[in-house]
Write an enzyme that holds these catalytic residues in place. Structure first.
Site, PDB file in Angstrom:
ATOM      1  CG  ASN A 149      35.214  65.376  50.651  1.00 35.23           C
ATOM      2  OD1 ASN A 149      36.385  65.029  50.590  1.00 35.23           O
ATOM      3  ND2 ASN A 149      34.842  66.651  50.647  1.00 35.23           N
ATOM      4  NE  ARG A 157      40.101  54.516  57.948  1.00 33.44           N
ATOM      5  CZ  ARG A 157      39.800  54.961  59.163  1.00 33.44           C
ATOM      6  NH1 ARG A 157      39.687  56.248  59.388  1.00 33.44           N
ATOM      7  NH2 ARG A 157      39.632  54.123  60.154  1.00 33.44           N
ATOM      8  CG  HIS A 209      47.455  63.025  63.136  1.00 32.72           C
ATOM      9  ND1 HIS A 209      46.977  64.295  63.369  1.00 32.72           N
ATOM     10  CD2 HIS A 209      47.150  62.738  61.846  1.00 32.72           C
ATOM     11  CE1 HIS A 209      46.399  64.761  62.268  1.00 32.72           C
ATOM     12  NE2 HIS A 209      46.486  63.838  61.336  1.00 32.72           N
ATOM     13  CE1 TYR A 215      44.865  68.972  51.049  1.00 35.96           C
ATOM     14  CE2 TYR A 215      45.711  67.972  53.055  1.00 35.96           C
ATOM     15  CZ  TYR A 215      45.006  67.871  51.870  1.00 35.96           C
ATOM     16  OH  TYR A 215      44.456  66.672  51.513  1.00 35.96           O
TER      17      TYR A 215
END
Length: 802
Positions: A64, A426, A456, A489
């Site tokens: 991160n 990205r 997105h 997720y």
């Protein structure tokens, strides 16, 4: 008497025009993010988490931080070079002040990171999972390492000697290098030795060890152990591992795309450029003489504060690779109990998924429930003679994607397949480029969105011909259509045949193909034009209720909250008496509990085994308006991306979301509360209150539902004994509503294609001007529009699309 100057008059006039911004209830985005990553590191300190899982959180913290330094600090460093720097509209700090604040926070975080890594490794070593260090190799281990180096490593590496005749090379972003000062037979000074750690070899080298244990050494330590033989007559004086983190905040559209250029080739050039952009920080593991370190630092043009030293390995990504090597008898102790996503209890996998969605909306909840119903539905459509088209947006795709293979099958079976592949996701750009090429080769129509606006959105639409009628299934998600991340997720996916949502989705895809970012939708909130107004109208409705004395409530679940206009509207709602509950995993630039400003705002964060990724917007005490979305409340999402928020209208699906919201708000184990000073503290638990971990409760619920779900009926059998039924949420008797769109305004120009500006205190003009489609070699808009209309009529009349 003092006569005001022209400058003072202008300043006074500016104050009259625009009230000064209130910073009492907001905080800086970058500092808020660092506090979030510190929350990730907290999981490594949590002794209730299995030991090896704690080590994985140490690695996640570092990963991160790497991305943060590359993107956020890299971008701010560029802005700090400007003579007139933009000012952050949440903290009133310039770019250079923000970089200073970040750099001041980093040493303490890195010290904490290093200490917990050493502690966890020590405990793993005692249990039999051992990383060999150079200074503690046994004679047998040293013999093995020397032989391994001579046989496999020495032929691959390319040691470099840096002197006045051999300039300092370009150190690739994120790559590992071994650096050392050299003492030779000549009188030359400032000799530096460099060896790049080869990425073509396995970084983890297993060492023979007793049965029931696992020993390994890292490839860089193998080279370090044999360094004396690497530079011929030159003798290493010191040695360390170094790693450069470079600015990766490249605007893919910033340099412009040549009119006749394939956009994929443009993105490939951008990826190569990222490897050699300006360095942001230098990490050093080991010990270097001051002169050696100064030589490296000067060559990279870095200040002393941008160099961080530690005594642990750099790039802990290898941790995930050794998980499978843990001895079997230790796995239960060191790892989470393995979990497999369970079947959705409302879906019968032995029947056609299409028929079930036509009968009733379905809501999938990852990772507790499997992604299979969605994947099977797309696979069905690829071979269904009644399916005439598949359209989908893809942002991040698994490297091995069953979904993309189904899209290829559909195209090869004569279906019209349109894929909007976002090449600018990205760090996933290369994978997306490769899939785009494969899809196009198979006959899919691949488009790349609009210049300056990443797509997105997570939306897929399947269109079927039934006689003379067309039916549509629309699939909308809060997360990517990605088989890998769907197991990690926490996300929702709605599968619906609702005609209004279907019509909006059809219009959405048509607008995308024409490069039109300004569309009017009844059910969907679509950024960059329609999403933020939807949120504002929902908040305004609750504000009006509170002002007349009615109960009013808003719930948001987000990854991040940085949009200043939304923050100010939430503060306005709080002042009006609206209760605002928020679960924000990452950045919150709003500070709750500030007297007279945000007293009615309550913010929590949950960091646990799974990544909380779903976005939920709910309005009303009974949550009569529930929207799921791909968008966070960040200006980049609300104004500079193509995003979708979609309503949950089906009572059963709404009840599931409502119950999920309640379970997350009950969490008193992994949840933290945000204080008015911007720090996170554990949620207080009453003396008689039992611990409640929402993620573990949802895991247990998924198992119970799977066990209680009836088996598919293959053949007639005697009626079985009654079995327990799946845990069903209580369906509220509340009429679902949607936020009505504003009356259509007079025609305005389409959004301007410009690079998104940083969030500053200056006024941001609304996008204006003409949108330029990135896709090349396609018909003009008028011709394409007429072609689409003709295709629709032909399909309706003949049932054929070719």
């Amino acid at each position: 008497m003092h006569m005001p100057s022209k400058i003072e008059k202008k300043q006074k006039a500016a104050k009259l025009r625009k009230p000064p911004r209130d910073f009492s209830y907001t905080q800086n985005r970058e500092l808020s993010w660092l506090r979030f990553d510190n929350r990730v590191l907290d999981e490594a300190f949590d002794e209730t988490v299995p030991l090896f899982e704690r080590l994985k959180f140490v690695s996640i913290f570092e990963s991160n931080l790497d991305e943060f330094l590359m993107v956020r600090v890299g971008g701010l460093s560029d802005l700090a070079e400007l003579k007139k720097q933009p000012v952050d509209n949440k903290s009133n700090m310039t770019a250079s002040e923000q970089v200073d604040a970040v750099m001041a926070e980093l040493p303490g975080l890195l010290t904490r990171w290093e200490s917990i890594f050493k502690s966890i490794e020590g405990k793993l070593d005692a249990l039999g999972v051992h990383r060999a260090r150079i200074d503690s190799l046994t004679p047998e281990e040293r013999t093995f390492v020397t032989r391994y180096f001579q046989a496999y490593v020495s032929p691959v590496i390319s040691p470099l000697v840096i002197d006045p005749r051999h300039p300092f090379p370009n150190l690739r972003n994120g790559a590992l290098y071994l650096a050392c000062g050299l003492d030779g037979v000549t009188d030359e000074e400032s000799l530096l030795g460099l060896i790049e750690i080869p990425t073509s070899m396995n970084r983890v080298v297993e060492i023979p060890s007793p049965t029931g244990t696992y020993s390994y050494i890292l490839l860089e330590d193998v080279i370090l152990a044999c360094l004396d033989s690497c530079f011929g007559s030159y003798k290493p004086l010191d040695r360390a591992l170094i790693r450069v983190t470079r600015n990766a905040d490249i605007d893919p559209d910033g340099e412009g795309v040549e009119e006749e250029e394939d956009y994929r080739q443009h993105m490939k050039r951008i990826l190569k450029k990222r490897l050699r952009l300006q360095p942001v920080v230098l990490a050093v593991s080991g010990s270097l003489e001051k002169a050696t370190l100064k030589t490296i630092r000067k060559a990279l043009e870095l200040s002393r504060r941008s160099v961080f030293t530690c005594d642990i390995p750099l790039d802990l990504g290898y941790v995930f690779g050794i998980e499978g090597k843990i001895p079997e008898h230790l796995r239960n102790e060191l790892l989470f109990t393995p979990f497999k996503p369970q079947p959705n209890p409302t879906i019968d996998m032995s029947r056609s998924i299409r028929e079930q969605v036509l009968q009733h909306d379905k809501l999938l909840f990852y990772p507790y429930e499997a992604m299979n119903p969605f994947l099977d539905l797309v696979h069905e459509a690829a071979y269904d003679p009644e399916c005439i088209s598949l359209r989908i947006t893809l942002y991040r795709v698994a490297k091995q994607s069953r979904l993309c293979e189904s899209l290829i099958d559909a195209a090869e079976n004569g279906k019209e397949v349109t894929v909007l592949m976002e090449l600018r996701a990205r760090f996933d750009e290369q994978n997306n480029i490769e899939w785009a090429e494969r899809l196009e080769e198979a006959g899919c129509t691949v488009i790349y969105g609009s210049e300056g606006f990443k797509c997105h959105s997570k939306i897929c639409q399947l269109t079927y011909r039934e006689g003379m009628a067309l039916t549509r299934l629309t699939l909308l998600g809060t997360g990517n259509f990605n088989e890998k991340t769907a197991k990690l997720y926490s996300d929702f996916m709605l599968m619906t045949a609702h005609p209004g949502i279907g019509e909006d989705a059809n219009l959405f895809f048509r607008n995308l193909s024409l490069g039109n970012l300004r569309g009017d939708y009844r059910f969907l909130g679509v950024a960059p034009v329609g999403l933020k107004p939807l949120i504002m109208r929902g908040l305004d409705r609750e504000i009006q209720r509170a002002l007349v004395g009615e109960p009013a409530r808003v719930f948001f679940k987000l990854n991040s909250l940085t949009d200043r206009e939304v923050i100010d509207k939430i503060a306005e709602a709080s002042c009006a008496g609206v209760r605002v509950d928020m679960i924000i995993r990452g950045i919150s630039c709003l500070k709750p509990g500030v007297p007279g400003k945000t007293e009615n705002v309550h913010v929590r964060s949950i960091v646990g085994r799974f990544l909380e990724h779903a976005r939920v917007y709910a309005f009303g005490v009974d949550s009569d308006m529930i929207y799921l979305s791909s968008a966070d409340m960040m200006t980049r999402n609300t104004e500079h991306r193509v995003e979708i928020a979609f309503p949950v209208l089906d009572p059963t699906c709404r009840a599931l979301v409502h119950e999920y919201m309640g379970m997350q708000l009950r969490d008193n184990v992994k949840a933290r509360s945000l204080t008015s000073d911007g720090t996170w503290v554990p949620v207080e638990r009453k003396e008689d209150e039992k611990p409640f971990n929402s993620q573990e409760a949802l895991l247990e619920r998924a198992y119970r539902n799977a066990e209680a779900a009836p088996e598919p009926v293959i053949e007639a059998k005697p009626a079985p004994e009654p079995e327990p039924q799946p845990v069903a949420p209580k369906v509220q008797e509340v009429q679902a509503t949607v936020i009505e769109p504003e009356p259509a305004p007079a025609p305005r120009p389409e959004p301007q294609v410009t690079k998104p500006a940083p969030e500053t205190s200056a006024h941001r003009d609304k996008p204006a001007g003409k949108t330029k489609a990135i896709e090349r070699h396609h018909p003009g808009r008028v011709r394409m529009g007429l072609g689409l209309i003709g295709l629709g009529l032909k399909t309706l009349i003949t049932g054929r699309t070719k």
